[in-house]
Write a protein that holds these residues in place. Structure first.
Motif, mmCIF file in Angstrom:
data_model
loop_
_atom_site.group_PDB
_atom_site.id
_atom_site.type_symbol
_atom_site.label_atom_id
_atom_site.label_comp_id
_atom_site.label_asym_id
_atom_site.label_seq_id
_atom_site.Cartn_x
_atom_site.Cartn_y
_atom_site.Cartn_z
ATOM 1 N N LYS A 188 0.831 -1.199 0.000
ATOM 2 C CA LYS A 188 0.000 0.000 0.000
ATOM 3 C C LYS A 188 0.867 1.251 0.000
ATOM 4 N N GLY A 189 2.011 1.174 0.698
ATOM 5 C CA GLY A 189 2.924 2.316 0.739
ATOM 6 C C GLY A 189 3.452 2.668 -0.636
ATOM 7 N N GLU A 190 3.800 1.659 -1.431
ATOM 8 C CA GLU A 190 4.297 1.909 -2.782
ATOM 9 C C GLU A 190 3.184 2.461 -3.675
ATOM 10 N N ARG A 191 1.978 1.953 -3.500
ATOM 11 C CA ARG A 191 0.860 2.476 -4.290
ATOM 12 C C ARG A 191 0.636 3.957 -3.976
ATOM 13 N N GLN A 192 0.709 4.327 -2.691
ATOM 14 C CA GLN A 192 0.546 5.718 -2.300
ATOM 15 C C GLN A 192 1.686 6.565 -2.844
ATOM 16 N N PHE A 193 2.899 6.013 -2.847
ATOM 17 C CA PHE A 193 4.057 6.730 -3.363
ATOM 18 C C PHE A 193 3.874 7.037 -4.852
ATOM 19 N N ALA A 194 3.368 6.034 -5.614
ATOM 20 C CA ALA A 194 3.115 6.249 -7.042
ATOM 21 C C ALA A 194 2.062 7.336 -7.249
ATOM 22 N N HIS A 195 1.018 7.313 -6.431
ATOM 23 C CA HIS A 195 -0.024 8.338 -6.516
ATOM 24 C C HIS A 195 0.554 9.724 -6.252
ATOM 25 N N ASP A 196 1.414 9.844 -5.233
ATOM 26 C CA ASP A 196 2.026 11.132 -4.897
ATOM 27 C C ASP A 196 2.935 11.626 -6.021
ATOM 28 N N ASP A 214 13.798 0.441 -6.122
ATOM 29 C CA ASP A 214 12.367 0.483 -6.392
ATOM 30 C C ASP A 214 11.960 1.421 -7.525
ATOM 31 N N TRP A 215 12.524 2.651 -7.547
ATOM 32 C CA TRP A 215 12.011 3.676 -8.451
ATOM 33 C C TRP A 215 13.133 4.419 -9.153
ATOM 34 N N ALA A 216 12.859 4.850 -10.374
ATOM 35 C CA ALA A 216 13.710 5.800 -11.101
ATOM 36 C C ALA A 216 12.841 7.020 -11.399
ATOM 37 N N PHE A 228 16.674 10.834 -9.554
ATOM 38 C CA PHE A 228 16.720 10.091 -8.294
ATOM 39 C C PHE A 228 16.471 8.600 -8.546
ATOM 40 N N ILE A 229 17.203 7.782 -7.835
ATOM 41 C CA ILE A 229 16.864 6.365 -7.703
ATOM 42 C C ILE A 229 16.413 6.210 -6.253
ATOM 43 N N ALA A 230 15.185 5.810 -6.004
ATOM 44 C CA ALA A 230 14.635 5.816 -4.646
ATOM 45 C C ALA A 230 14.332 4.399 -4.163
ATOM 46 N N GLU A 231 14.506 4.206 -2.874
ATOM 47 C CA GLU A 231 14.158 2.963 -2.186
ATOM 48 C C GLU A 231 13.065 3.284 -1.171
ATOM 49 N N THR A 232 11.881 2.713 -1.325
ATOM 50 C CA THR A 232 10.790 2.982 -0.380
ATOM 51 C C THR A 232 10.501 1.720 0.417
ATOM 52 N N LYS A 233 10.543 1.848 1.719
ATOM 53 C CA LYS A 233 10.270 0.722 2.597
ATOM 54 C C LYS A 233 9.088 0.982 3.525
ATOM 55 N N GLY A 234 8.453 2.143 3.396
ATOM 56 C CA GLY A 234 7.362 2.469 4.297
ATOM 57 C C GLY A 234 7.862 3.029 5.603
#
Length: 574
Positions: A467-475, A504-506, A519-525
């Motif tokens: 859910k955290g990654e889904r919210q991150f994509a929305h943001d 996780d993200w570019a 940025f290359i980002a790592e999201t772990k919540g």
């Protein structure tokens, strides 16, 4: 390995459980050794490319060769004889069509297979009426209601059978639909039935009498379907007798009526709806200048070099293994069930039992303990030997409780200690290898119902892991600072001494109207150290060193818990 395990378990069960069988069967079991009761079918000799023929002793006429080609594939009578000890057959290739053995009662698959044909052949061996020692089929006429108890196939199945059974049941439904569902004159006319040793062909006149009999007793409805009243009468044994002119062929006529399919039996079977799965192709965001510039910076592949003190690693590994290593006793759960005769898609009377495996230490199966740990921890065998020699004897003895878990946990503890020593000395070198853009579109089992339909992503959908990654994509979609972004697939990896790491993200962003801040980002919540293992933390630190210090000044790497953390990191850039 399987041969040794089988012989050990067979010997133990025969020794411990004689009391549950009658004495005749006990005597039969005592007659043969564990080595005699199994044979192997290996079909083709790889060196000569010829079939391996089994050898037969002249005095006994029995096979003494583990390949046993003649016994298994050619001599059914001897294989089924009580004088032949073979009761278990191991095969590394399918016993395909043409294997004439009706007495298959258990099938145990030792490997996963996606071959529908192979499974159909395997199961088909057991879906036939068995025979006695004289070759007589054990059908309902001889056994009555016990026919289902004697002719029972047990499949010790693995996960790959799930799709196969679903497909087989679906195919069964289709085949059933093709069976005759109506009692008509045309259906009965021309059918052959047995009267004693002779065949009798039903003529049109006899067929008409059968229809009249069914109508008069309410056994067929207006559409000529067999009624529930007939099914109930057959079950209760009070079906009305056939008229006198049909009595000589009564048994055959009853079988023909019973073979008419009841289409209502399919009502409770699940039908699958076909759905159209959308494609997740690269969209116009991928072609944007900002993402192409970012992709050009990060799609390189790397190799690393690292230096650390082996003696220090050995010392730390021994210390932590003695303090932390714990291995549970090996247990297994056995689930049993019998397929319901009426609901072919369900298993009834399901029960399970939990057992502790107490005799793992007595097994003669050998493990390459040093080699397995060396490969898993990426160390030399010499270093692993020194570590194992240094730990307490009580810890080393845990290997006998559960070899697989022992090896896995030892590797994990060593890698944790190794991870604390590598980051400062690691150095990356760029290779000529590059990632292709097709890594973003490789087809896999994706649940589009849970996909996020994105705006600025390089494909139309984002498949998040939480859910955290889904919210991150929305943001990211809603943020004016973000130009374009990509959820990096797991195949995009950075090598580290403690395992490959996948960011996780570019993200391509802009600050004060200036584009190309990457940025290359790592999201772990959460970035709490309690939520990230030491090995994972070491992988992240290696990625930070690669992107922030060694690779390029254009790409920055940050681990963040939310989009606000990412904005803080961007604003911190001078």
């Amino acid at each position: 390995m399987f041969q040794k395990i089988f012989e050990e378990e067979y010997a133990r069960l025969v020794s411990e459980e004689f009391h549950i069988w009658d004495e005749d069967y006990n005597e039969y079991l005592r007659r043969f050794t564990p080595q005699e009761v199994h044979r192997g079918y290996f079909s083709i000799d790889k060196k000569t490319n010829r079939v391996i023929d089994g050898k037969v002793e002249k005095k006994t006429g029995l096979s003494d060769d583990i390949s046993a080609y003649d016994l298994i594939l050619k001599n059914k009578e001897r294989l089924l004889s009580f004088d032949e000890p073979t009761r278990f057959i191991f095969s590394h290739s399918a016993l395909r069509e043409g294997w004439d053995n009706p007495n298959v009662f258990q099938i145990c698959t030792l490997r996963h297979s996606n071959s529908t044909t192979a499974k159909r052949q395997e199961v088909g061996r057991g879906l036939r009426l068995c025979v006695d020692k004289n070759g007589v089929r054990m059908d309902k006429e001889l056994l009555g209601e016990d026919v289902h108890e004697v002719n029972k196939l047990t499949v010790i199945a693995n996960e790959s059978y799930a799709d196969f059974t679903s497909a087989l049941q679906k195919e069964t439904r289709e085949v059933l639909r093709e069976r005759a569902a109506k009692a008509t004159v045309a259906y009965f006319t021309g059918k052959q039935i047995k009267i004693g040793e002779e065949l009798h062909t039903i003529d049109e006149s006899e067929a008409s009498r059968i229809i009249i009999y069914l109508e008069d007793n309410g056994y067929i409805d207006e559409d000529k379907h067999i009624t529930p009243e007939y099914r109930e009468a057959i079950t209760n044994g009070n079906v009305a007798p056939l008229p006198s002119k049909l009595q000589p062929i009564a048994e055959g006529v009853t079988r023909l009526i019973n073979s008419i399919f009841d289409p209502k039996a399919l009502d409770d079977m699940v039908t699958e709806e076909k759905t159209t799965i959308p494609e997740n192709k690269l969209n116009e965001n991928f072609g944007k200048e900002e993402f192409q510039a970012l992709w050009k910076e990060i799609n390189h592949q790397y190799v690393y070099t690292v230096n650390y003190d082996s003696d220090e690693l050995i010392e730390k590994a021994i210390l932590h293994l003695n303090a932390e290593l714990n291995v549970k006793q090996l247990r297994y759960i056995m689930v049993e069930g019998t397929q319901d005769e009426k609901q072919v898609t369900e298993f009834g009377d399901t029960r399970s039992q939990s057992h502790q495996l107490t005799d793992v230490c007595t097994s003669t199966v050998r493990y390459d303990l040093v080699g397995d740990i060396a490969r898993g921890a990426n160390l030399t065998r010499r270093t692993v030997v020194k570590i194992l020699q240094g730990i307490k004897e009580s810890k080393l003895y845990l290997f006998k409780n559960n070899p697989e878990e022992f090896i896995r946990k030892v590797i994990g503890i060593i890698k944790e200690q190794k991870s604390t020593m590598i980051v400062e000395t690691i150095h990356y070198n760029m290779t000529e290898g590059k990632y292709d853009s097709n890594i973003f579109t490789v087809k896999s089992k994706m649940d589009f119902d849970k996909a996020y339909e994105a705006k600025k992503h390089i494909t139309d959908y984002v498949f998040s892991d939480s859910k955290g990654e889904r919210q991150f994509a929305h943001d990211l979609d809603e943020a004016s600072e973000v130009t374009v972004y990509a959820k990096l697939p797991r195949s995009f990896q950075i090598p580290t001494p403690v395992g490959n790491y996948a960011p996780d993200w570019a993200i391509a962003m802009k600050k004060d109207g200036v584009k190309h801040i990457f940025f290359i980002a790592e999201t772990k919540g959460t970035m709490s150290s309690m939520q990230i293992t030491r090995i994972e933390e070491a992988k992240i630190e290696c990625a930070e060193k690669l992107f922030n210090s060694m690779s390029t000044m254009h790409v920055k790497y940050h681990k963040v818990a939310s989009y606000n953390d990412l904005i803080d990191a961007m604003n911190a850039i001078a």
